[in-house]
Design a protein around this motif. Sequence first.
Motif, PDB file in Angstrom:
ATOM      1  N   SER A 167      -4.514 -11.321  -3.264  1.00 15.27           N
ATOM      2  CA  SER A 167      -3.414 -11.203  -2.300  1.00 15.27           C
ATOM      3  C   SER A 167      -2.482 -10.033  -2.591  1.00 15.27           C
ATOM      4  O   SER A 167      -1.396 -10.203  -3.151  1.00 15.27           O
ATOM      5  CB  SER A 167      -2.625 -12.513  -2.260  1.00 15.27           C
ATOM      6  N   CYS A 202       0.430  -7.465  -6.402  1.00 12.02           N
ATOM      7  CA  CYS A 202      -0.546  -8.515  -6.131  1.00 12.02           C
ATOM      8  C   CYS A 202      -0.171  -9.797  -6.861  1.00 12.02           C
ATOM      9  O   CYS A 202       0.638  -9.797  -7.791  1.00 12.02           O
ATOM     10  CB  CYS A 202      -1.936  -8.083  -6.581  1.00 12.02           C
ATOM     11  N   ARG A 203      -0.784 -10.892  -6.428  1.00  9.46           N
ATOM     12  CA  ARG A 203      -0.583 -12.195  -7.073  1.00  9.46           C
ATOM     13  C   ARG A 203      -1.532 -12.338  -8.259  1.00  9.46           C
ATOM     14  O   ARG A 203      -1.845 -11.377  -8.945  1.00  9.46           O
ATOM     15  CB  ARG A 203      -0.784 -13.316  -6.057  1.00  9.46           C
ATOM     16  N   ASP A 204      -1.985 -13.576  -8.490  1.00 12.42           N
ATOM     17  CA  ASP A 204      -2.784 -13.910  -9.666  1.00 12.42           C
ATOM     18  C   ASP A 204      -3.838 -12.858  -9.967  1.00 12.42           C
ATOM     19  O   ASP A 204      -4.630 -12.476  -9.104  1.00 12.42           O
ATOM     20  CB  ASP A 204      -3.489 -15.254  -9.455  1.00 12.42           C
ATOM     21  N   TRP A 214       4.610 -15.718  -6.808  1.00 14.38           N
ATOM     22  CA  TRP A 214       3.638 -14.987  -6.007  1.00 14.38           C
ATOM     23  C   TRP A 214       4.337 -14.114  -4.967  1.00 14.38           C
ATOM     24  O   TRP A 214       5.128 -14.598  -4.157  1.00 14.38           O
ATOM     25  CB  TRP A 214       2.723 -15.952  -5.277  1.00 14.38           C
ATOM     26  N   ILE A 244      10.966 -13.239  -3.852  1.00 18.75           N
ATOM     27  CA  ILE A 244       9.869 -14.162  -4.157  1.00 18.75           C
ATOM     28  C   ILE A 244      10.421 -15.579  -4.270  1.00 18.75           C
ATOM     29  O   ILE A 244      11.365 -15.831  -5.026  1.00 18.75           O
ATOM     30  CB  ILE A 244       9.151 -13.776  -5.459  1.00 18.75           C
ATOM     31  N   SER A 256       0.374 -13.845 -13.511  1.00 20.86           N
ATOM     32  CA  SER A 256       0.761 -14.381 -12.197  1.00 20.86           C
ATOM     33  C   SER A 256       0.992 -13.289 -11.172  1.00 20.86           C
ATOM     34  O   SER A 256       1.036 -13.560  -9.970  1.00 20.86           O
ATOM     35  CB  SER A 256       2.035 -15.230 -12.328  1.00 20.86           C
ATOM     36  N   SER A 257       1.131 -12.033 -11.612  1.00 23.29           N
ATOM     37  CA  SER A 257       1.284 -10.902 -10.696  1.00 23.29           C
ATOM     38  C   SER A 257       0.967  -9.625 -11.451  1.00 23.29           C
ATOM     39  O   SER A 257       1.106  -9.554 -12.682  1.00 23.29           O
ATOM     40  CB  SER A 257       2.700 -10.833 -10.111  1.00 23.29           C
ATOM     41  N   ASP A 305       4.679 -12.152  -1.555  1.00 21.47           N
ATOM     42  CA  ASP A 305       4.151 -12.338  -0.209  1.00 21.47           C
ATOM     43  C   ASP A 305       4.326 -11.121   0.687  1.00 21.47           C
ATOM     44  O   ASP A 305       3.668 -11.028   1.722  1.00 21.47           O
ATOM     45  CB  ASP A 305       4.820 -13.539   0.475  1.00 21.47           C
ATOM     46  N   SER A 339      -4.155 -13.977   3.346  1.00 14.74           N
ATOM     47  CA  SER A 339      -3.234 -12.940   2.858  1.00 14.74           C
ATOM     48  C   SER A 339      -3.420 -11.607   3.570  1.00 14.74           C
ATOM     49  O   SER A 339      -3.523 -10.543   2.947  1.00 14.74           O
ATOM     50  CB  SER A 339      -3.371 -12.746   1.341  1.00 14.74           C
ATOM     51  N   ARG A 388      -5.186 -19.812  -3.768  1.00  9.65           N
ATOM     52  CA  ARG A 388      -4.068 -20.343  -2.995  1.00  9.65           C
ATOM     53  C   ARG A 388      -4.622 -20.906  -1.698  1.00  9.65           C
ATOM     54  O   ARG A 388      -5.029 -20.178  -0.815  1.00  9.65           O
ATOM     55  CB  ARG A 388      -3.045 -19.247  -2.710  1.00  9.65           C
TER      56      ARG A 388
END
Length: 370
Positions: free
Chosen positions: A50, A64-66, A135, A156, A80-81, A137, A330, A3
Amino acid sequence: MLRTLLCLSVVLAFALAGGRPIRPRIIQPIVSGTPQVVATVEDPTLNRDSCTSTRVGSRELWTCRDSSSYSFDTSQFFYSSTASWTDFNSDGTPAIINGNLTCYGANTGPYFPPTKDECGGDAGGCTDSTRWAIWVDSPPLPVNGSNGAVSLYTWISNVHLADANLTQLNPNPPTSLYRSDYATSQAEATLPPVTLVSENFYPAGAPAYGDYGWVVSDGTAYLYGALSDGIALAKVSISSIEDISQYYYYHPSSATWDQTQPSVTDSTQAVANAGTGQQGTFYYSSYFGSFITGDNSVFQITTAPSPEGPWATPKTFYTAPAGLYFAGYSQQAHPGLSEDEGNGKNIYLSYTKMDSSSYYTTSLVLVQWE
C-alpha cells in the motif's frame, strides 16, 4: 500484514485554477484507449504494502505500509512503514527499466515509528499479541521552504488491532501528525527525517482530516477525512498546518466554514460523492479545469468545480487485473509522476495486489485521457 479492507478508493480531484473561480459544471473525463500496466514499483531489498507518492524536487518520494525483507532467514525484518525514492528520465517520465520502477533509500526502521505508548518496536507489536498499525493512507503534503527545502506532512490514524483477526480495538481513534524535512544537502539515498508533531493532533472521535486525502489551492490545504458514513472536509493555510487552532471545518448543509470540529459519527458533515472508500488522492488538473474518485481493483472517478463540491456521481473508468491470491486494494493516483504533474493528458495510478500469500505487488498503470 494483509489489510483486509475491501472498499478502498482513489479520488483524483481537480481544484481551482490558480485561485480563479471556475463556473460550476459537470465534467466526465473519458479514457483514450485501454489503460496499461506499465511497471511494478519495487524495492530490491524489501516487499511493501500500500504505497503513496509525492513529487519532491526532481524525484518522487514514496511512503508505504507494512514492509518486510524478501528472505525468511535470520536477516528478516518487518517494519510498519517505509519510504523510498524513484527517479525520472530526462524527458520527465518515470524511470521505468525492464518493467520496473525501482525504489531506493535506506530504511533502518519504521519510517513513521510507533510511539512507546503504542508498544514501540518496528511493527507496533505488543506483548499481548495486539498491534498498533501506524499505516499511511495518503501521500505526504509538501510545503516548499527556502533553498529547496520541503516540509512534508502526513496524518495517520492511531489504529489498535487485535492482531489475530485485525479487529479494531479503538474505534474512531486519535490521529497523529508527522512532518518529514527534506533538504537539498541530504545524500542522494537519504530519506527525509521524520518528526512526530503531535501524537493526538486530532482527538479520538474526530475525523482524521488529511488521512483520506488532500489538495492545495491558492496557499490553502483542503483536507479530507473519513466519517463513519461519508467524507468530511477541513481547510488550513499551508503556513499553519501544525497549528490546530487555525483549522476550519466545512458544513455542507449551510455551505459555511467555522472552527467547530465535528464528530466522526456526524453524517450531516459528509460532502456528497467526495469519495467512495477509505483512501483518496486529490489534485488539480488544468487540462480539465475542474475537481475527479475505486474499490478492490476497480477505479472510479468523480468531478467537482471546487473542493467543497458539488461532486458528480462516481463512475467506474478502469478495472485493473486482479491478483491471484488477493484481488487488489489501496488505489492511488500519482500526479507527481504524470505529464506536467497532473495537468496534462495522462495520469499514473497504482494499486496493491497479491499473487501469493507472502508478497505484495504494486502495479503502476498509465491512463490517457481524450
